[in-house]
Write a protein that holds these residues in place. Structure first.
Motif, PDB file in Angstrom:
ATOM      1  N   HIS A  80       0.839  -1.188   0.000  1.00 51.15           N
ATOM      2  CA  HIS A  80       0.000   0.000   0.000  1.00 51.15           C
ATOM      3  C   HIS A  80       0.878   1.243   0.000  1.00 51.15           C
ATOM      4  CE1 HIS A  80      -3.804  -2.100   1.351  1.00 51.15           C
ATOM      5  NE2 HIS A  80      -2.881  -3.013   1.632  1.00 51.15           N
ATOM      6  N   TYR A 104       4.659   7.081   2.220  1.00 54.38           N
ATOM      7  CA  TYR A 104       5.119   5.816   2.773  1.00 54.38           C
ATOM      8  C   TYR A 104       4.601   4.652   1.928  1.00 54.38           C
ATOM      9  CZ  TYR A 104       5.935   8.175   7.326  1.00 54.38           C
ATOM     10  OH  TYR A 104       6.365   8.988   8.343  1.00 54.38           O
ATOM     11  N   PHE A 122      -1.239  -2.937   8.124  1.00 59.84           N
ATOM     12  CA  PHE A 122       0.027  -2.555   7.515  1.00 59.84           C
ATOM     13  C   PHE A 122       1.137  -2.828   8.522  1.00 59.84           C
ATOM     14  CE2 PHE A 122      -2.861  -1.044   4.603  1.00 59.84           C
ATOM     15  CZ  PHE A 122      -3.657  -0.022   5.088  1.00 59.84           C
ATOM     16  N   ASP A 123       1.877  -3.938   8.306  1.00 63.39           N
ATOM     17  CA  ASP A 123       2.787  -4.382   9.351  1.00 63.39           C
ATOM     18  C   ASP A 123       4.212  -3.878   9.216  1.00 63.39           C
ATOM     19  OD1 ASP A 123       3.224  -7.889   8.293  1.00 63.39           O
ATOM     20  OD2 ASP A 123       3.374  -5.988   7.177  1.00 63.39           O
ATOM     21  N   TRP A 180       6.629  -0.748   7.342  1.00 60.11           N
ATOM     22  CA  TRP A 180       6.572   0.519   6.633  1.00 60.11           C
ATOM     23  C   TRP A 180       7.965   0.923   6.138  1.00 60.11           C
ATOM     24  CZ3 TRP A 180       2.109   4.046   6.962  1.00 60.11           C
ATOM     25  CH2 TRP A 180       0.994   3.480   7.601  1.00 60.11           C
ATOM     26  N   GLY A 181       7.994   1.616   5.015  1.00 62.17           N
ATOM     27  CA  GLY A 181       9.223   2.244   4.580  1.00 62.17           C
ATOM     28  C   GLY A 181       9.549   3.433   5.475  1.00 62.17           C
ATOM     29  N   GLN A 182      10.701   4.016   5.255  1.00 63.01           N
ATOM     30  CA  GLN A 182      11.132   5.138   6.108  1.00 63.01           C
ATOM     31  C   GLN A 182      10.463   6.458   5.720  1.00 63.01           C
ATOM     32  OE1 GLN A 182      12.834   4.167   3.474  1.00 63.01           O
ATOM     33  NE2 GLN A 182      14.240   5.772   2.704  1.00 63.01           N
ATOM     34  N   SER A 233      -7.397  -1.578  12.658  1.00 59.72           N
ATOM     35  CA  SER A 233      -6.014  -1.657  13.124  1.00 59.72           C
ATOM     36  C   SER A 233      -5.625  -0.334  13.772  1.00 59.72           C
ATOM     37  CB  SER A 233      -5.057  -2.006  11.967  1.00 59.72           C
ATOM     38  OG  SER A 233      -5.265  -1.156  10.856  1.00 59.72           O
ATOM     39  N   TYR A 261      -2.170   2.201  14.960  1.00 61.91           N
ATOM     40  CA  TYR A 261      -0.772   2.503  14.695  1.00 61.91           C
ATOM     41  C   TYR A 261      -0.275   3.554  15.675  1.00 61.91           C
ATOM     42  CZ  TYR A 261      -2.061  -0.009  10.597  1.00 61.91           C
ATOM     43  OH  TYR A 261      -2.548  -0.990   9.767  1.00 61.91           O
ATOM     44  N   LYS A 275       8.921   9.631  12.652  1.00 62.03           N
ATOM     45  CA  LYS A 275       9.109   8.201  12.458  1.00 62.03           C
ATOM     46  C   LYS A 275       7.939   7.629  11.660  1.00 62.03           C
ATOM     47  CE  LYS A 275      12.874   7.739  14.951  1.00 62.03           C
ATOM     48  NZ  LYS A 275      14.170   7.368  14.319  1.00 62.03           N
ATOM     49  N   ALA A 276       8.169   6.461  11.071  1.00 59.75           N
ATOM     50  CA  ALA A 276       7.087   5.775  10.378  1.00 59.75           C
ATOM     51  C   ALA A 276       6.133   5.168  11.409  1.00 59.75           C
ATOM     52  CB  ALA A 276       7.650   4.672   9.477  1.00 59.75           C
ATOM     53  N   PRO A 277       4.882   5.032  11.048  1.00 53.97           N
ATOM     54  CA  PRO A 277       3.929   4.377  11.957  1.00 53.97           C
ATOM     55  C   PRO A 277       4.329   2.939  12.258  1.00 53.97           C
ATOM     56  CG  PRO A 277       2.775   5.574  10.231  1.00 53.97           C
ATOM     57  CD  PRO A 277       4.229   5.520   9.829  1.00 53.97           C
ATOM     58  N   LYS A 278       3.849   2.448  13.410  1.00 55.15           N
ATOM     59  CA  LYS A 278       4.119   1.071  13.841  1.00 55.15           C
ATOM     60  C   LYS A 278       2.784   0.399  14.153  1.00 55.15           C
ATOM     61  CE  LYS A 278       6.104  -1.611  17.664  1.00 55.15           C
ATOM     62  NZ  LYS A 278       6.771  -1.553  18.991  1.00 55.15           N
ATOM     63  N   LEU A 279       2.598  -0.798  13.626  1.00 54.95           N
ATOM     64  CA  LEU A 279       1.364  -1.546  13.867  1.00 54.95           C
ATOM     65  C   LEU A 279       1.319  -2.030  15.320  1.00 54.95           C
ATOM     66  CD1 LEU A 279      -1.209  -2.986  12.785  1.00 54.95           C
ATOM     67  CD2 LEU A 279       0.273  -4.928  12.200  1.00 54.95           C
ATOM     68  N   PRO A 287       0.365  -7.923  17.170  1.00 55.42           N
ATOM     69  CA  PRO A 287       1.496  -8.546  16.466  1.00 55.42           C
ATOM     70  C   PRO A 287       2.557  -8.982  17.473  1.00 55.42           C
ATOM     71  CG  PRO A 287       0.953  -6.398  15.525  1.00 55.42           C
ATOM     72  CD  PRO A 287       0.214  -6.503  16.813  1.00 55.42           C
TER      73      PRO A 287
END
Lengths: 123, 112
Positions: A35, A95, A110-111, A113-115, B36, B38, B44-48, B57
């Motif tokens: 995605h 992203y 969405f487990d 992710w890119g930076q 879900s 996050y 920073k990028a999101p985290k599940l 998880p």
């Protein structure tokens, strides 16, 4: 380990196009949907669309239809997102995010992710 | 597709529990157990943290739990810690003839 590595920051003029790449490693590329999600400065997350790396099937959020194209290259395990007719409102971090649940399982989440790739649209 | 509604901010003291709500419609949260959550720290990028309403998880602390009732999903953080201070977003699959997802407006969690 799963890694999604995106291309670097871009600065574009209004009306131009931008193409962002996302190279996957650490898992079977064709087994998980990918995605694209964007986040404007100080704003929330916005879903843009999905690509099936195996078949190339895509589906885009209605807001971006006609302006976004998602593709993949299975030989390099890379997905691409191209956004055209850029305007200032498209300034955001983009992203890529793998669809999954953190392991050898599937889910509409969405487990990994890119930076993120910062795209700035400015004249 | 309108964004899911979350409170702009929630705060709590260390050790306390807090709950973040995520309100959608019968076309998204109310129709699917595909919510879900996050966590996103600054730059920073999101985290599940939670998927399918209440599943965690591997590697996510059991201090995080999720639930849903009708068109509203919730994320509870128990035993609040300083490291939990971040932005939190919910996300739901939404009905459509093709895959479609909608995020929440986001909640800033502050640890007092």
């Amino acid at each position: 380990q799963v890694q999604l590595v995106q291309s670097g920051a871009e600065v574009k003029k209004p009306g131009a196009s931008v193409k962002v790449s996302c190279k996957a490693s650490g898992y079977t590329f064709t087994s998980y949907y990918m995605h694209w999600v964007r986040q404007a400065p100080g704003q929330g997350l916005e879903w843009m669309g999905i690509i099936n790396p195996s078949s190339g099937y895509t589906n885009y959020a209605q807001k971006f239809q006609g302006r976004v194209t998602m593709t993949r290259d299975t030989s390099t395990s890379t997905v691409y997102m191209e956004l055209s007719s850029l305007r200032s409102e498209d300034t955001a971090v983009y992203y890529c995010a793998r669809e999954g649940c953190g392991g050898d399982c599937s889910s509409d989440a969405f487990d990994f992710w890119g930076q993120g790739t910062m795209v700035t649209v400015s004249s | 597709q309108s964004a899911l509604t979350q409170p702009a901010s929630v705060s709590g003291s260390p050790g306390q529990s807090i709950t973040i709500s995520c309100t959608g419609t019968s076309s998204d949260v109310g129709s699917y157990n595909l919510v879900s959550w996050y966590q996103q720290h600054p730059n920073k990028a999101p985290k599940l943290m939670i998927y399918e309403v209440s599943k965690r998880p591997s590697g996510v602390s059991n201090r995080f739990s999720g639930s849903k009732s009708g068109n509203t999903a919730s994320l509870t953080i128990s035993g609040l810690q300083a490291e939990d201070e971040a932005d939190y977003y919910c996300c739901s699959y939404a009905s459509s003839s093709t895959p479609n997802y909608v995020f929440g407006t986001g909640t800033k969690v502050t640890v007092l």
